[in-house]
Design a protein around this motif. Sequence first.
Motif, PDB file in Angstrom:
ATOM      1  N   VAL A 131      38.168  43.756  37.322  1.00  0.00           N
ATOM      2  CA  VAL A 131      37.521  42.777  38.193  1.00  0.00           C
ATOM      3  C   VAL A 131      38.293  42.637  39.493  1.00  0.00           C
ATOM      4  O   VAL A 131      37.711  42.583  40.590  1.00  0.00           O
ATOM      5  N   GLN A 132      39.621  42.590  39.400  1.00  0.00           N
ATOM      6  CA  GLN A 132      40.460  42.465  40.593  1.00  0.00           C
ATOM      7  C   GLN A 132      40.263  43.647  41.534  1.00  0.00           C
ATOM      8  O   GLN A 132      40.191  43.477  42.751  1.00  0.00           O
ATOM      9  N   ARG A 133      40.123  44.843  40.967  1.00  0.00           N
ATOM     10  CA  ARG A 133      40.019  46.058  41.790  1.00  0.00           C
ATOM     11  C   ARG A 133      38.621  46.241  42.379  1.00  0.00           C
ATOM     12  O   ARG A 133      38.490  46.586  43.559  1.00  0.00           O
ATOM     13  N   PHE A 134      37.590  46.002  41.589  1.00  0.00           N
ATOM     14  CA  PHE A 134      36.247  46.407  42.009  1.00  0.00           C
ATOM     15  C   PHE A 134      35.320  45.259  42.400  1.00  0.00           C
ATOM     16  O   PHE A 134      34.328  45.490  43.090  1.00  0.00           O
ATOM     17  N   LEU A 135      35.605  44.018  41.972  1.00  0.00           N
ATOM     18  CA  LEU A 135      34.691  42.917  42.260  1.00  0.00           C
ATOM     19  C   LEU A 135      35.276  41.851  43.171  1.00  0.00           C
ATOM     20  O   LEU A 135      34.533  41.112  43.816  1.00  0.00           O
ATOM     21  N   VAL A 136      36.609  41.724  43.180  1.00  0.00           N
ATOM     22  CA  VAL A 136      37.229  40.694  44.012  1.00  0.00           C
ATOM     23  C   VAL A 136      37.377  41.247  45.427  1.00  0.00           C
ATOM     24  O   VAL A 136      38.187  42.135  45.678  1.00  0.00           O
ATOM     25  N   ARG A 137      36.594  40.723  46.334  1.00  0.00           N
ATOM     26  CA  ARG A 137      36.637  41.185  47.721  1.00  0.00           C
ATOM     27  C   ARG A 137      36.817  39.968  48.632  1.00  0.00           C
ATOM     28  O   ARG A 137      36.250  38.911  48.403  1.00  0.00           O
ATOM     29  N   GLY A 138      37.596  40.191  49.658  1.00  0.00           N
ATOM     30  CA  GLY A 138      37.815  39.111  50.610  1.00  0.00           C
ATOM     31  C   GLY A 138      38.783  38.060  50.123  1.00  0.00           C
ATOM     32  O   GLY A 138      38.865  36.979  50.681  1.00  0.00           O
ATOM     33  N   ALA A 139      39.525  38.369  49.072  1.00  0.00           N
ATOM     34  CA  ALA A 139      40.506  37.410  48.570  1.00  0.00           C
ATOM     35  C   ALA A 139      41.652  37.293  49.562  1.00  0.00           C
ATOM     36  O   ALA A 139      42.027  38.253  50.217  1.00  0.00           O
ATOM     37  N   PRO A 140      42.230  36.108  49.723  1.00  0.00           N
ATOM     38  CA  PRO A 140      43.344  35.950  50.645  1.00  0.00           C
ATOM     39  C   PRO A 140      44.514  36.821  50.245  1.00  0.00           C
ATOM     40  O   PRO A 140      44.878  36.901  49.075  1.00  0.00           O
ATOM     41  N   ALA A 141      45.099  37.520  51.215  1.00  0.00           N
ATOM     42  CA  ALA A 141      46.216  38.420  50.936  1.00  0.00           C
ATOM     43  C   ALA A 141      47.461  37.628  50.591  1.00  0.00           C
ATOM     44  O   ALA A 141      47.739  36.589  51.179  1.00  0.00           O
ATOM     45  N   GLU A 142      48.213  38.103  49.638  1.00  0.00           N
ATOM     46  CA  GLU A 142      49.456  37.446  49.235  1.00  0.00           C
ATOM     47  C   GLU A 142      50.552  38.498  49.174  1.00  0.00           C
ATOM     48  O   GLU A 142      50.547  39.371  48.324  1.00  0.00           O
ATOM     49  N   ASP A 143      51.507  38.412  50.111  1.00  0.00           N
ATOM     50  CA  ASP A 143      52.607  39.365  50.090  1.00  0.00           C
ATOM     51  C   ASP A 143      53.504  39.101  48.881  1.00  0.00           C
ATOM     52  O   ASP A 143      54.065  40.014  48.293  1.00  0.00           O
ATOM     53  N   THR A 144      53.644  37.817  48.538  1.00  0.00           N
ATOM     54  CA  THR A 144      54.453  37.444  47.383  1.00  0.00           C
ATOM     55  C   THR A 144      53.583  36.656  46.418  1.00  0.00           C
ATOM     56  O   THR A 144      53.329  35.463  46.631  1.00  0.00           O
ATOM     57  N   PRO A 145      53.068  37.282  45.359  1.00  0.00           N
ATOM     58  CA  PRO A 145      52.199  36.570  44.414  1.00  0.00           C
ATOM     59  C   PRO A 145      52.908  35.367  43.807  1.00  0.00           C
ATOM     60  O   PRO A 145      54.126  35.345  43.655  1.00  0.00           O
ATOM     61  N   ARG A 146      52.150  34.346  43.476  1.00  0.00           N
ATOM     62  CA  ARG A 146      52.693  33.147  42.838  1.00  0.00           C
ATOM     63  C   ARG A 146      53.243  33.494  41.452  1.00  0.00           C
ATOM     64  O   ARG A 146      53.058  34.602  40.964  1.00  0.00           O
ATOM     65  N   ASP A 147      53.882  32.518  40.796  1.00  0.00           N
ATOM     66  CA  ASP A 147      54.443  32.773  39.468  1.00  0.00           C
ATOM     67  C   ASP A 147      53.346  33.102  38.453  1.00  0.00           C
ATOM     68  O   ASP A 147      53.477  34.036  37.660  1.00  0.00           O
TER      69      ASP A 147
END
Length: 468
Positions: A376-392
Amino acid sequence: MTSPGPLAQRLSAAVRSATTVETSGVEPIPADDREGGPGSSFTLWFSSNVQFSSLTSGMLATAAFGLGWAQALLAIVLGSAVGAAAIGITSTFGPPKGVGLLVQTRLPLGRRGAAIPAVLVFFKACAWFAVNSILGAFAVQTLIGTGFGPAFALVTVAQVAIALVGYGFIHLVQKAMALVLPLLFIGVSLYGYTESDLGSGFDAAKAGPLGFVGAFALVVAIQAARALSFSSYAADYTRYMPVDTPPRTLFLYAFTGTWLGSVWIASLGAAIGTIAFIGTPTDLVGQVLPGALATVTMLALGVSTITSSCLDCYSGALAWLIAGVRMARWQAVLVVGGLGSAIGWFAGQGDYWKSFENFLIVLGNWIAPWLAVMLVQRFLVRGAPAEDTPRDFGPGFASWLLGLLAAVPFMSQPGVFVGPIAESHPALGACAAAVAFLTAGLLHYVLTRNSRTRAATRSTDTSKEIHA
């Protein structure tokens, strides 16, 4: 003295490169160090599925669950296709970023959240290393007539040695095995198919409360889980490929190699299962195969388990590093080899067979929701805010965990745990992985969609304030 020609020089350079000890860990592979093509994914996954664990998983269909051979073949084809598709898709995750899939898990699951599946992959790798070491030791023990201890030591040392050299050597070994293993297995294939009862029908007594539908679904689930368990590794063996490697071509090579190897050997196991129940490679000699053919088969089984289990050792080491342990890659390889060997040594003194089915099913239960989140993250999630450092902990962690919890009522591991739905409706006991996959995928899509909506709303409100 005549100098070697261009082809010989290229082959020599390729061998030198492949046998040079890998120094990279889990960091991104630089563009200048990328090489190789998608064809190596075919040989790697084909060779990795031509092994005794594939044979035994197919044998469960007829010898344990009572399917006729044709029915078992259909279930094996379907289940292998599901697992092969997972390996094919996850193989395409490697070239774009030059890192393995577990590293990429940090974005949806968060840094701390991603450490948990990394630890699970590490222990899964140790467990597979143990299983394959036992099977390989049985084969070598029968082949050379030695005790279990020396045979076990020979197998484990060989597996660890290949993993220590690393990525290039693993691909080189698997390319060679893609030529050697079919030659070694062709004899037992011809004998097994011709001597077995391919016209056998469904045996209700063996299936028990599962019935035909439950037995068929369980075989599909086991075959899918066996290949699915490799999907967490797949990008580890494509991360050195150039960034412009065509995803569709890579998918087709990885899918085809996995599916062909799995269907061939598992269907052979199902055929043998119509005439005998084989618990170890030694049983093949005593109950099925004649002398000379038995010797060749033991050689094939010993070699195939070594070349398959080196993947567990290599990828398990990478998972250990991704989990946050600070050490060099070669040290992590020794950790996997050491722990896997210890588990295998103690398990090899008894009867491993009874836990093999449960082991395969458990793998699918937790890997399936994790894979759903990644897809889902690779193929369906589009336009998500970029995060250089993902949260915990990201939304993917909650999706993965809730997907796993949703599957608990459907889980069926006799002697360990049987959920209420699986207990009252045994035929649904094979649905746990599918329930986990669908639940986690849907939840992650909803959570990330809501997150993007809130982010877009905040952005619009901020813009209005600026222009007010």
